[in-house]
Design a protein around this motif. Structure first.
Motif, PDB file in Angstrom:
ATOM      1  N   UNK A 139       0.780  -1.109  -0.123  1.00  0.00           N
ATOM      2  CA  UNK A 139      -0.109  -0.068   0.185  1.00  0.00           C
ATOM      3  C   UNK A 139       1.023   1.165   0.096  1.00  0.00           C
ATOM      4  N   UNK A 140       0.504   2.192  -0.809  1.00  0.00           N
ATOM      5  CA  UNK A 140       1.113   3.566  -0.778  1.00  0.00           C
ATOM      6  C   UNK A 140       0.105   4.551   0.075  1.00  0.00           C
ATOM      7  N   UNK A 141       0.454   5.193   1.239  1.00  0.00           N
ATOM      8  CA  UNK A 141      -0.200   5.963   2.004  1.00  0.00           C
ATOM      9  C   UNK A 141       0.433   7.556   1.759  1.00  0.00           C
ATOM     10  N   UNK A 142      -0.492   8.554   1.560  1.00  0.00           N
ATOM     11  CA  UNK A 142      -0.166   9.921   1.351  1.00  0.00           C
ATOM     12  C   UNK A 142      -0.339  10.788   2.630  1.00  0.00           C
ATOM     13  N   UNK A 143       0.604  11.754   2.943  1.00  0.00           N
ATOM     14  CA  UNK A 143       0.491  12.639   4.092  1.00  0.00           C
ATOM     15  C   UNK A 143       0.864  13.811   3.570  1.00  0.00           C
ATOM     16  N   UNK A 166       5.690  16.284  -3.304  1.00  0.00           N
ATOM     17  CA  UNK A 166       4.599  15.214  -3.590  1.00  0.00           C
ATOM     18  C   UNK A 166       5.404  14.099  -4.085  1.00  0.00           C
ATOM     19  N   UNK A 167       4.926  12.743  -3.651  1.00  0.00           N
ATOM     20  CA  UNK A 167       5.683  11.546  -4.265  1.00  0.00           C
ATOM     21  C   UNK A 167       6.886  11.360  -3.452  1.00  0.00           C
ATOM     22  N   UNK A 168       7.221  12.193  -2.255  1.00  0.00           N
ATOM     23  CA  UNK A 168       8.595  11.928  -1.803  1.00  0.00           C
ATOM     24  C   UNK A 168       8.296  10.749  -0.524  1.00  0.00           C
ATOM     25  N   UNK A 169       9.522   9.918  -0.567  1.00  0.00           N
ATOM     26  CA  UNK A 169       9.146   9.098   0.661  1.00  0.00           C
ATOM     27  C   UNK A 169       9.484   9.717   1.788  1.00  0.00           C
ATOM     28  N   UNK A 170       8.647   9.461   2.905  1.00  0.00           N
ATOM     29  CA  UNK A 170       8.563   9.893   4.155  1.00  0.00           C
ATOM     30  C   UNK A 170       9.148   8.783   5.062  1.00  0.00           C
ATOM     31  N   UNK A 171       8.209   7.484   4.878  1.00  0.00           N
ATOM     32  CA  UNK A 171       8.554   6.342   5.721  1.00  0.00           C
ATOM     33  C   UNK A 171       8.328   5.135   4.890  1.00  0.00           C
ATOM     34  N   UNK A 172       8.913   3.994   5.402  1.00  0.00           N
ATOM     35  CA  UNK A 172       8.716   2.713   4.840  1.00  0.00           C
ATOM     36  C   UNK A 172       8.195   1.848   5.993  1.00  0.00           C
ATOM     37  N   UNK A 173       7.460   0.977   5.733  1.00  0.00           N
ATOM     38  CA  UNK A 173       6.590   0.320   6.717  1.00  0.00           C
ATOM     39  C   UNK A 173       6.470  -1.118   6.195  1.00  0.00           C
ATOM     40  N   UNK A 192       4.877  11.868   0.535  1.00  0.00           N
ATOM     41  CA  UNK A 192       4.366  13.234   0.865  1.00  0.00           C
ATOM     42  C   UNK A 192       3.239  13.514  -0.615  1.00  0.00           C
ATOM     43  N   UNK A 193       2.259  14.698   0.003  1.00  0.00           N
ATOM     44  CA  UNK A 193       1.341  14.979  -0.958  1.00  0.00           C
ATOM     45  C   UNK A 193       1.051  16.626  -0.855  1.00  0.00           C
ATOM     46  N   UNK A 194       1.550  17.153  -1.612  1.00  0.00           N
ATOM     47  CA  UNK A 194       1.429  18.647  -1.529  1.00  0.00           C
ATOM     48  C   UNK A 194       0.046  19.237  -1.383  1.00  0.00           C
ATOM     49  N   UNK A 195      -0.812  18.650  -2.196  1.00  0.00           N
ATOM     50  CA  UNK A 195      -2.176  19.170  -2.108  1.00  0.00           C
ATOM     51  C   UNK A 195      -2.926  18.928  -0.983  1.00  0.00           C
ATOM     52  N   UNK A 196      -2.284  17.911   0.038  1.00  0.00           N
ATOM     53  CA  UNK A 196      -3.205  17.738   1.312  1.00  0.00           C
ATOM     54  C   UNK A 196      -2.946  18.852   2.525  1.00  0.00           C
ATOM     55  N   UNK A 197      -1.646  19.859   2.081  1.00  0.00           N
ATOM     56  CA  UNK A 197      -1.351  20.999   2.927  1.00  0.00           C
ATOM     57  C   UNK A 197      -2.594  21.735   3.176  1.00  0.00           C
ATOM     58  N   UNK A 221      -4.960  12.129   5.390  1.00  0.00           N
ATOM     59  CA  UNK A 221      -4.257  10.885   5.055  1.00  0.00           C
ATOM     60  C   UNK A 221      -5.224  10.005   4.107  1.00  0.00           C
ATOM     61  N   UNK A 222      -4.691   9.761   3.265  1.00  0.00           N
ATOM     62  CA  UNK A 222      -5.171   8.795   2.036  1.00  0.00           C
ATOM     63  C   UNK A 222      -4.276   7.799   1.625  1.00  0.00           C
ATOM     64  N   UNK A 223      -4.887   6.678   1.135  1.00  0.00           N
ATOM     65  CA  UNK A 223      -4.144   5.563   0.922  1.00  0.00           C
ATOM     66  C   UNK A 223      -4.595   4.888  -0.282  1.00  0.00           C
ATOM     67  N   UNK A 224      -3.514   4.308  -1.308  1.00  0.00           N
ATOM     68  CA  UNK A 224      -3.839   3.535  -2.330  1.00  0.00           C
ATOM     69  C   UNK A 224      -3.176   2.508  -2.301  1.00  0.00           C
ATOM     70  N   UNK A 225      -3.616   1.470  -3.095  1.00  0.00           N
ATOM     71  CA  UNK A 225      -2.965   0.006  -3.347  1.00  0.00           C
ATOM     72  C   UNK A 225      -1.799  -0.126  -3.999  1.00  0.00           C
ATOM     73  N   UNK A 226      -1.264  -1.064  -4.169  1.00  0.00           N
ATOM     74  CA  UNK A 226       0.262  -0.851  -4.997  1.00  0.00           C
ATOM     75  C   UNK A 226      -0.146  -0.695  -6.569  1.00  0.00           C
ATOM     76  N   UNK A 227      -1.305  -0.684  -7.140  1.00  0.00           N
ATOM     77  CA  UNK A 227      -1.588  -0.490  -8.310  1.00  0.00           C
ATOM     78  C   UNK A 227      -2.005   0.976  -8.427  1.00  0.00           C
TER      79      UNK A 227
END
Length: 201
Positions: A140-144, A149-156, A179-184, A193-199
């Motif tokens: 899963x890919x989670x945005x904060x 935008x699209x910069x890796x903040x954490x690995x889980x 990261x997601x700039x639009x969420x600021x 906080x939004x999540x998408x799957x691997x696809x």
């Protein structure tokens, strides 16, 4: 008596025949010993040892008067049970002589562990191919909210944060927090906080 005349005497001919008979007899004895020593004509069919444990291998080979020698393990193959035979030489079905040594390779107990590279502050485009090249799967890919935008903040892994340098088994599923700039600019906490799957859905 001259030497030439001696060659035609009965005594010489008698000794010559005895010598020839002795040589022939020795040749037959040698050939018989050689045939027995090399198990000439004996054929033992090599059994199929694939997916067998070492205990099962030893039981089968002992019944056939064959031996085995363990050589280096291969890369892990999930289609074979852990610590079971994955390769053998000679191959199954070949014919060998008694006491022949069969070389086998065992399947490792699992995938090897790989260190997690430092992908923090890397882009998703850089992180995903790197993880896949190391044998991992991206989950899963989670945005904060973040300025990049699209910069890796954490690995889980299984919900827990993974620090760079930690080790995980190959094929482990690693989730990305990006990261997601639009969420600021969003004011509602539920939208932070939004999540998408691997696809990407």
């Amino acid at each position: 008596m001259s030497f030439i005349k001696f060659l035609f005497t009965k005594t010489f001919l008698k000794h010559l025949l005895l010598a020839i008979a002795l040589i022939v007899a020795l040749c037959f004895v040698y050939l018989f010993w050689l045939s027995s020593y090399t198990n000439h004509g004996q054929k033992i069919q090599v059994p199929n040892l694939a997916k067998l444990s070492l205990v099962e291998v030893d039981e089968q080979l002992e019944e056939l008067d064959l031996r085995r020698k363990l050589i280096d393990s291969s890369s892990y193959n999930p289609e074979f049970p852990p610590r079971s035979v994955i390769e053998q030489d000679p191959a199954a079905g070949k014919f060998v002589k008694e006491n022949r040594q069969i070389y086998i390779k065992l399947n490792p107990s699992g995938y090897g562990e790989v260190k997690i590279p430092n992908l923090i502050n890397r882009t998703r485009r850089q992180a995903e191919p790197t993880l896949k090249a190391l044998g991992f799967k991206v989950g899963n890919v989670t945005y904060r909210p973040h300025i990049a935008t699209d910069m890796v903040l954490e690995l889980r892994y299984k919900g827990d944060k993974i620090e760079p340098g930690a080790s995980l088994m190959k094929t482990s599923v690693i989730d990305l927090v990006l990261g997601d700039k639009s969420l600021l600019n969003r004011e509602e906490p539920a939208a932070q906080d939004t999540t998408e799957d691997a696809t990407g859905n």
